[in-house]
Design a protein around this motif. Structure first.
Motif, PDB file in Angstrom:
ATOM      1  N   PRO A   1      -2.432 -10.094  -8.080  1.00  0.00           N
ATOM      2  CA  PRO A   1      -2.743 -10.475  -9.251  1.00  0.00           C
ATOM      3  C   PRO A   1      -2.573  -9.762 -10.736  1.00  0.00           C
ATOM      4  O   PRO A   1      -2.503  -9.836 -11.710  1.00  0.00           O
ATOM      5  CB  PRO A   1      -4.538 -10.284  -9.204  1.00  0.00           C
ATOM      6  CG  PRO A   1      -4.419  -9.054  -8.237  1.00  0.00           C
ATOM      7  CD  PRO A   1      -3.267  -9.350  -7.155  1.00  0.00           C
TER       8      PRO A   1
ATOM      9  N   LEU B   1       6.418 -14.073 -11.855  1.00  0.00           N
ATOM     10  CA  LEU B   1       6.229 -14.578 -10.443  1.00  0.00           C
ATOM     11  C   LEU B   1       6.948 -16.161 -10.522  1.00  0.00           C
ATOM     12  O   LEU B   1       7.579 -16.531  -9.506  1.00  0.00           O
ATOM     13  CB  LEU B   1       4.807 -14.615  -9.974  1.00  0.00           C
ATOM     14  CG  LEU B   1       4.419 -13.353  -9.700  1.00  0.00           C
ATOM     15  CD1 LEU B   1       2.896 -13.407  -9.362  1.00  0.00           C
ATOM     16  CD2 LEU B   1       4.992 -12.704  -8.368  1.00  0.00           C
ATOM     17  N   HIS B   2       6.734 -16.940 -11.592  1.00  0.00           N
ATOM     18  CA  HIS B   2       7.188 -18.269 -11.734  1.00  0.00           C
ATOM     19  C   HIS B   2       8.806 -18.088 -11.445  1.00  0.00           C
ATOM     20  O   HIS B   2       9.388 -18.817 -11.073  1.00  0.00           O
ATOM     21  CB  HIS B   2       6.769 -18.757 -13.016  1.00  0.00           C
ATOM     22  CG  HIS B   2       7.311 -20.335 -13.095  1.00  0.00           C
ATOM     23  ND1 HIS B   2       8.447 -20.420 -13.841  1.00  0.00           N
ATOM     24  CD2 HIS B   2       6.900 -21.435 -12.696  1.00  0.00           C
ATOM     25  CE1 HIS B   2       8.800 -21.719 -13.834  1.00  0.00           C
ATOM     26  NE2 HIS B   2       7.729 -22.365 -12.981  1.00  0.00           N
TER      27      HIS B   2
ATOM     28  N   THR C   1       0.608  -8.769 -11.298  1.00  0.00           N
ATOM     29  CA  THR C   1       1.914  -9.222 -11.834  1.00  0.00           C
ATOM     30  C   THR C   1       2.030 -10.535 -12.693  1.00  0.00           C
ATOM     31  O   THR C   1       1.144 -11.288 -12.601  1.00  0.00           O
ATOM     32  CB  THR C   1       2.786  -9.721 -10.500  1.00  0.00           C
ATOM     33  OG1 THR C   1       2.583  -8.631  -9.553  1.00  0.00           O
ATOM     34  CG2 THR C   1       4.502 -10.047 -10.951  1.00  0.00           C
TER      35      THR C   1
ATOM     36  N   TRP D   1       5.252  -9.179  -0.447  1.00  0.00           N
ATOM     37  CA  TRP D   1       6.383 -10.244  -0.742  1.00  0.00           C
ATOM     38  C   TRP D   1       7.514  -9.491  -0.976  1.00  0.00           C
ATOM     39  O   TRP D   1       8.355  -9.950  -1.746  1.00  0.00           O
ATOM     40  CB  TRP D   1       5.914 -10.902  -2.027  1.00  0.00           C
ATOM     41  CG  TRP D   1       4.799 -11.731  -1.820  1.00  0.00           C
ATOM     42  CD1 TRP D   1       3.304 -11.606  -1.905  1.00  0.00           C
ATOM     43  CD2 TRP D   1       4.684 -12.998  -1.196  1.00  0.00           C
ATOM     44  NE1 TRP D   1       2.609 -12.495  -1.337  1.00  0.00           N
ATOM     45  CE2 TRP D   1       3.241 -13.716  -1.086  1.00  0.00           C
ATOM     46  CE3 TRP D   1       5.555 -14.041  -0.657  1.00  0.00           C
ATOM     47  CZ2 TRP D   1       2.987 -14.698  -0.502  1.00  0.00           C
ATOM     48  CZ3 TRP D   1       5.522 -15.293  -0.349  1.00  0.00           C
ATOM     49  CH2 TRP D   1       3.914 -15.599  -0.011  1.00  0.00           C
TER      50      TRP D   1
ATOM     51  N   THR E   1       0.561 -15.167  -6.300  1.00  0.00           N
ATOM     52  CA  THR E   1      -0.346 -14.752  -7.118  1.00  0.00           C
ATOM     53  C   THR E   1      -1.543 -14.297  -6.751  1.00  0.00           C
ATOM     54  O   THR E   1      -2.324 -13.356  -7.519  1.00  0.00           O
ATOM     55  CB  THR E   1      -0.924 -15.928  -8.202  1.00  0.00           C
ATOM     56  OG1 THR E   1      -1.217 -17.170  -7.672  1.00  0.00           O
ATOM     57  CG2 THR E   1       0.546 -16.739  -8.794  1.00  0.00           C
ATOM     58  N   GLU E   2      -2.138 -14.604  -5.594  1.00  0.00           N
ATOM     59  CA  GLU E   2      -3.475 -14.195  -5.158  1.00  0.00           C
ATOM     60  C   GLU E   2      -3.346 -12.900  -4.592  1.00  0.00           C
ATOM     61  O   GLU E   2      -4.221 -12.045  -4.735  1.00  0.00           O
ATOM     62  CB  GLU E   2      -4.119 -15.199  -3.881  1.00  0.00           C
ATOM     63  CG  GLU E   2      -4.382 -16.328  -4.501  1.00  0.00           C
ATOM     64  CD  GLU E   2      -4.777 -17.261  -3.450  1.00  0.00           C
ATOM     65  OE1 GLU E   2      -4.723 -17.188  -2.277  1.00  0.00           O
ATOM     66  OE2 GLU E   2      -5.014 -18.541  -3.802  1.00  0.00           O
TER      67      GLU E   2
ATOM     68  N   ALA F   1       2.343 -13.772 -14.548  1.00  0.00           N
ATOM     69  CA  ALA F   1       2.569 -15.021 -14.028  1.00  0.00           C
ATOM     70  C   ALA F   1       4.042 -15.488 -14.312  1.00  0.00           C
ATOM     71  O   ALA F   1       4.714 -16.091 -13.677  1.00  0.00           O
ATOM     72  CB  ALA F   1       1.532 -16.165 -14.841  1.00  0.00           C
TER      73      ALA F   1
ATOM     74  N   LEU G   1       4.343 -19.308  -4.282  1.00  0.00           N
ATOM     75  CA  LEU G   1       3.836 -18.896  -5.727  1.00  0.00           C
ATOM     76  C   LEU G   1       2.249 -18.824  -5.852  1.00  0.00           C
ATOM     77  O   LEU G   1       1.950 -17.635  -6.392  1.00  0.00           O
ATOM     78  CB  LEU G   1       4.371 -19.842  -6.637  1.00  0.00           C
ATOM     79  CG  LEU G   1       4.188 -19.459  -8.168  1.00  0.00           C
ATOM     80  CD1 LEU G   1       4.358 -17.921  -8.600  1.00  0.00           C
ATOM     81  CD2 LEU G   1       4.435 -20.318  -9.159  1.00  0.00           C
ATOM     82  N   VAL G   2       1.696 -19.705  -5.254  1.00  0.00           N
ATOM     83  CA  VAL G   2       0.278 -19.669  -5.380  1.00  0.00           C
ATOM     84  C   VAL G   2      -0.294 -18.495  -4.341  1.00  0.00           C
ATOM     85  O   VAL G   2      -1.066 -17.713  -4.949  1.00  0.00           O
ATOM     86  CB  VAL G   2      -0.558 -20.804  -4.895  1.00  0.00           C
ATOM     87  CG1 VAL G   2      -1.882 -20.850  -4.738  1.00  0.00           C
ATOM     88  CG2 VAL G   2      -0.056 -22.175  -5.829  1.00  0.00           C
TER      89      VAL G   2
END
Length: 96
Positions: free
Chosen positions: A56, A63-64, A58, A11, A52-53, A60, A48-49
């Protein structure tokens, strides 16, 4: 087409190497979705989904903020949808 797309699964930005979305991509997205902030939120939410995959470890919240939080910081708050005839407060429950 932008060169500032995400390089997955890390990312980072394909254009500048910064964490995606980078500042340049954010400006591009704000211009691209100027009249459709909800669509931009859905677009970024799908990324974002995926992120997160891929990451993992990081937190939440981090990332949000990275994928969605900045959209409201720029004064681009998602407008509330108000339907004609809808109540703004919940109706009271009548006693039995």
């Amino acid at each position: 087409m932008t060169v500032h797309g995400p390089v997955m699964p890390i990312w980072s930005c394909g254009g500048c190497g910064l964490p995606w979305p980078c500042a340049t991509r954010k400006h591009e997205l704000l211009a691209e979705y100027a009249d459709a902030p909800v669509s931009m939120a859905l677009y970024l939410g799908s990324y974002l989904v995926q992120a997160t995959e891929d990451m993992p470890w990081t937190p939440a919240g981090l990332l949000h903020r990275r994928f969605l939080g900045w959209t409201r910081e720029n004064g681009q708050a998602v407008p509330a949808v108000r339907r004609p005839g809808s109540a703004t407060v919940p109706a009271e429950i009548e006693p039995r």
